[in-house]
Design an enzyme around this catalytic site. Structure first.
Site, PDB file in Angstrom:
ATOM      1  N   LEU A 266       0.499  -1.219   0.286  1.00 10.41           N
ATOM      2  CA  LEU A 266       0.245  -0.351   0.062  1.00 10.41           C
ATOM      3  C   LEU A 266       0.974   1.302  -0.063  1.00 10.41           C
ATOM      4  O   LEU A 266       1.284   1.151   0.531  1.00 10.41           O
ATOM      5  CB  LEU A 266      -1.310   0.403   1.343  1.00 10.41           C
ATOM      6  CG  LEU A 266      -2.420   0.769   2.157  1.00 10.41           C
ATOM      7  CD1 LEU A 266      -2.908   0.587  -0.185  1.00 10.41           C
ATOM      8  CD2 LEU A 266      -2.945   0.448   2.578  1.00 10.41           C
ATOM      9  N   HIS A 282       1.918  -9.399  10.604  1.00  8.42           N
ATOM     10  CA  HIS A 282       3.255  -9.655  10.374  1.00  8.42           C
ATOM     11  C   HIS A 282       3.559 -11.521  10.900  1.00  8.42           C
ATOM     12  O   HIS A 282       3.255 -11.351  12.013  1.00  8.42           O
ATOM     13  CB  HIS A 282       3.804  -9.332   9.944  1.00  8.42           C
ATOM     14  CG  HIS A 282       4.822  -9.540   9.211  1.00  8.42           C
ATOM     15  ND1 HIS A 282       4.726  -9.706   7.795  1.00  8.42           N
ATOM     16  CD2 HIS A 282       6.362  -9.887   9.497  1.00  8.42           C
ATOM     17  CE1 HIS A 282       6.089 -10.304   6.875  1.00  8.42           C
ATOM     18  NE2 HIS A 282       6.647 -10.783   8.473  1.00  8.42           N
TER      19      HIS A 282
END
Ligand code: GAR
Length: 371
Positions: A266, A282
């Site tokens: 992004l 993550h």
């Protein structure tokens, strides 16, 4: 305009195009939702019309607008939008189309000029539309946006302007969840909300995978499940997709953008507009093993323990401020799959927990200068 107005047919527009061509003239084509007309639209359409001798506007049907912009749109039904559009000085014909893209219409009409508004570049146009235009030998013209005029801005003003931008009184966090994969973190968020462990609502979900468990999960939960074509590179988002995601977030007026297994990077304009309000989960103990394949990397490096991290998103990949981590042992005989499955168990607790603590942790929400 007579009350019994009917939009043009593709055949009639194609015949208009052929007649113009015989006369050495040009048909201009543009497309859009044109849900709530404003001066920006009118000025754009005037400029587009000046590129040729007649102009057809391809108008997204109601179904198509819902697919593109979410269930709250359009505000005005397609017949009304077509009737208003056809009454404009710059517009010679309006056709309504049902797909998300105007590709089929471009192929059928083969316009001489294609006009597109906004901060697109030829490169950032939708791939399919661009190939159809190139195949038809259509000249592509990008026209500048009229500053300060936008349907989203008007709608947000109608929702109460500054007061709508302020945090909701009862503290419910308004989320956008972005994902590309199996959607287990999305399911964990949905479950935490249902179990009242997380005071939040999911305003929209967005995915770059049209057919994915992530999207199915959102649909099954009755949450808007929007698809954005990310472009050819599976790790990057095209400029058009970056912009489309930004527009979806703006329309949904979210507090926090949650990346729950969103596998593309992004960038602007979202990163700057949502500083401190984008969070990612993550599968490693960052700063170790950034990027893809983190569980496999932990095994390859002979780690005895790894885990998951919830962190803020900045322009640096997996590099933003760490908000929380949970450890997971690497077992003998672990494969990337078995290890990742155990990491996910921790992610499903950690991500909803961080979101639930968002305000207590002093993290920003929409309002007070935020979009
Ligand atoms: C999660 O494990 C998440 O940490 C990871 O993708 C998985 C998505 O699973 N994200 C990344 O690797 C981002 N770099 P899910 O679709 O089942 O929630």
């Amino acid at each position: 305009m007579p009350a019994d107005y009917t939009p043009a047919t593709i055949a009639s527009v194609r015949s208009l195009r052929d007649t113009l061509e015989q006369q050495g003239k040009k048909l201009v084509f543009t497309n859009g939702c044109f849900d709530l007309l404003h001066a920006g639209h009118v000025r754009y359409l005037e400029q587009a019309r000046a590129l040729g001798d007649a102009m057809v506007v391809a108008l997204n049907s109601d179904h198509s607008v819902r697919q593109l912009k979410g269930p709250e749109r359009p505000l005005n039904p397609e017949h009304d939008r077509a009737e208003v559009m056809a009454a404009l000085r710059a517009v010679d014909a309006v056709v309504v189309f049902d797909d998300e893209r105007a590709t089929t219409l471009i192929e059928a009409i083969r316009p001489h000029v294609y006009a597109k508004g906004g901060d697109y570049t030829v490169e950032s146009l939708n791939r399919e539309e661009r190939s159809a235009l190139e195949a038809a030998g259509t000249q592509i013209c990008i026209l500048p946006l009229v500053p300060g005029r936008s349907t989203t801005r008007t709608i947000n003003k109608m929702h109460g302007g500054a007061s709508a931008a302020a945090p909701v009184a009862d503290g419910t966090l308004r989320l956008a969840v972005l994902g590309s994969g199996s959607g287990s973190n999305l399911r964990a968020i949905i479950a935490a909300i249902a179990d009242k462990k997380l005071k939040a609502e999911i305003a929209i979900t967005l995915t770059d995978q049209a057919e994915s468990s992530f999207r199915e999960t959102a649909r099954a939960a009755g949450v808007p499940a929007l698809y954005v074509d990310g472009g050819e590179n599976p790790r990057r988002l095209s400029d058009a997709a970056q912009k489309e995601i930004f527009e979806h977030l703006e329309r949904a007026r979210v507090d926090v953008v949650v990346l729950a297994g969103f596998m593309r990077i992004l960038k602007e304009p979202v990163i700057s507009a949502y500083v401190g309000r984008i969070v990612n989960v993550h599968p490693s103990l960052l700063p170790k093993f950034k990027g893809a394949n983190a569980p496999q990397l932990a095994i390859d490096e002979g780690e005895l323990e790894t885990g998951c991290t919830v962190h803020l998103v900045t322009a640096e990949i997996d590099g933003g401020r760490i908000l929380a981590q949970a450890k997971v042992p690497v077992n003998i005989g672990d494969t990337a799959e078995t290890l990742h499955a155990r990491i996910k168990v921790e992610e499903h607790k950690l991500l909803p927990q961080v979101l639930n603590e968002w305000r207590e942790r002093g993290l920003p929400v929409r309002g007070a200068g935020a979009p």
